[in-house]
Design a protein around this motif. Structure first.
Motif, short mmCIF file in Angstrom:
data_model
loop_
_atom_site.label_atom_id
_atom_site.label_comp_id
_atom_site.label_asym_id
_atom_site.label_seq_id
_atom_site.Cartn_x
_atom_site.Cartn_y
_atom_site.Cartn_z
N LYS A 139 -0.06 -69.73 8.91
CA LYS A 139 0.55 -71.05 9.16
C LYS A 139 1.88 -70.90 9.86
CE LYS A 139 -1.39 -74.08 5.60
NZ LYS A 139 -1.15 -74.74 4.30
N PHE A 140 2.68 -69.92 9.41
CA PHE A 140 3.98 -69.68 10.04
C PHE A 140 3.79 -69.22 11.49
CE2 PHE A 140 7.62 -66.70 10.85
CZ PHE A 140 8.59 -67.69 10.99
N ALA A 141 2.78 -68.39 11.71
CA ALA A 141 2.48 -67.92 13.08
C ALA A 141 2.17 -69.10 13.99
CB ALA A 141 1.32 -66.94 13.05
N LEU A 152 5.27 -61.91 4.43
CA LEU A 152 4.41 -63.10 4.38
C LEU A 152 2.96 -62.62 4.37
CD1 LEU A 152 5.99 -65.61 6.94
CD2 LEU A 152 6.26 -65.57 4.45
N THR A 153 2.12 -63.35 3.63
CA THR A 153 0.74 -62.90 3.50
C THR A 153 -0.27 -64.02 3.70
OG1 THR A 153 -0.74 -61.58 2.09
CG2 THR A 153 0.57 -63.25 0.98
N GLY A 154 -1.48 -63.64 4.12
CA GLY A 154 -2.62 -64.55 4.16
C GLY A 154 -2.40 -65.86 4.89
N ILE A 155 -2.87 -66.95 4.26
CA ILE A 155 -2.86 -68.27 4.88
C ILE A 155 -1.43 -68.70 5.25
CG2 ILE A 155 -3.33 -70.73 4.49
CD1 ILE A 155 -5.63 -69.78 2.61
N GLY A 156 -0.48 -68.44 4.35
CA GLY A 156 0.91 -68.82 4.61
C GLY A 156 1.47 -68.14 5.84
#
Length: 314
Positions: free
Chosen positions: A125-127, A118-122
């Motif tokens: 958001k998951f975090a 998973l990278t960046g903004i996504g």
């Protein structure tokens, strides 16, 4: 078969300055002993490498987590990977912000999503969704990192010029084999000072920054990321071992290949499926430490190999 557990850690291959030499050595020794205590108590290699790397992420002497450097915008973007050699399960995160322990988050990606990276903004958001604690950027940034960034801004030194020097801080990592003969690896980094926003190096990339497979062994790499990616350095080491080379010979051949082919320098740690290990580098220094058979071995300069007796009840 009951395997004697082994852990090896590194704190990055670069021209470590004298004022960071002692703290780097102490840091890798603490991380190795902490990881080994998990193995000595019957814990898995996956648990051990995660714990060791978290300790390095929490230590401001290293460029990962709390010691991360700043990108071109003066912000922190973090990368990490963790891999289980038993089933090739892997979790990876890149360009994440405001998370103190990226390696822990990478393991969550591995265990709680159907994806590998998973990278960046996504990723952030998951975090938030799984309630991983956010911390302010200023808590991740040291005074040294700010000074370093200001120097680059002042003199407009290009990242291209930076890439082929050994001045950039770099990456932490760990490899281990547990008593059940399972190998694992983990790598974490804050990248390089003044990197382009969104730049991802080798650290979170499977086969480049790390690889683990019970069939052969586990590797964590460090150094010039773009060079490491071009030769998929971690997997290259294991290819050489599959051809019958020892961990040390395989490591040296792989680093030499990278130097000759793409003029890149770096370092790596490796443990084989039989518990043999090596810590090798072509930069000026690399902080590393290992624990096996209640012996702590560590070094910083080429050819260094200090040993201390430590006591863990296996």
């Amino acid at each position: 078969m009951h395997m004697k557990p082994v852990i090896v850690v590194h704190g990055g291959a670069w021209a470590i300055p004298d004022d960071l030499a002692e703290s780097s050595k102490i840091g890798v020794k603490c991380a190795a002993m902490s990881g080994f205590s998990i193995l000595a108590n019957g814990g898995s290699s996956l648990q051990a490498v995660e714990a060791a790397v978290q300790i390095l992420e929490d230590n401001i002497a290293f460029d990962a987590g709390h010691g991360a450097v700043l990108n071109a915008d003066g912000d922190v973007e973090l990368d990490a990977i963790i891999m289980d050699g038993k089933n090739l399960a892997v979790g990876s995160v890149s360009c994440i912000k405001n998370i103190a322990n990226p390696v822990k988050f990478a393991r969550t990606v591995m265990e709680q999503t159907p994806h590998i990276m998973l990278t960046g903004i996504g990723a952030n958001k998951f975090a938030e969704k799984i309630k991983i604690e956010k911390i302010p950027t200023k808590e991740l940034v040291t005074e040294n990192a700010v000074k370093e960034w200001e120097q680059y801004q002042k003199y407009k030194q290009s990242v291209k010029g930076l890439f082929n020097t050994e001045k950039t801080h770099d990456t932490v990592g760990a490899v281990a084999i547990d008593s059940k003969s399972n190998v694992s690896c983990a790598t974490s980094t804050g990248g390089i000072t003044n990197k382009m926003v969104g730049r991802v190096g080798d650290s979170p990339l499977i086969g480049s920054g790390a690889y683990a497979d019970n069939f052969t062994g586990a590797v964590s790499t460090t150094g010039h990321g773009e060079s490491i990616m071009k030769v998929t350095l971690a997997r290259q080491v294991l290819f050489n071992m599959e051809k019958g080379e020892s961990p040390q010979i395989a490591a040296d051949h792989s680093l030499e290949y990278m130097k000759n082919k793409v003029h890149g320098r770096g370092g790596l740690i490796v443990v084989s499926k039989s518990g043999e290990w090596a810590a090798r580098f072509t930069t000026r220094r690399m902080a590393w430490a290992s624990v096996e058979n209640n012996i702590l071995t560590y070094g910083l300069n080429p050819g260094e190999n200090f040993q201390e007796n430590v006591h863990f009840k296996l």
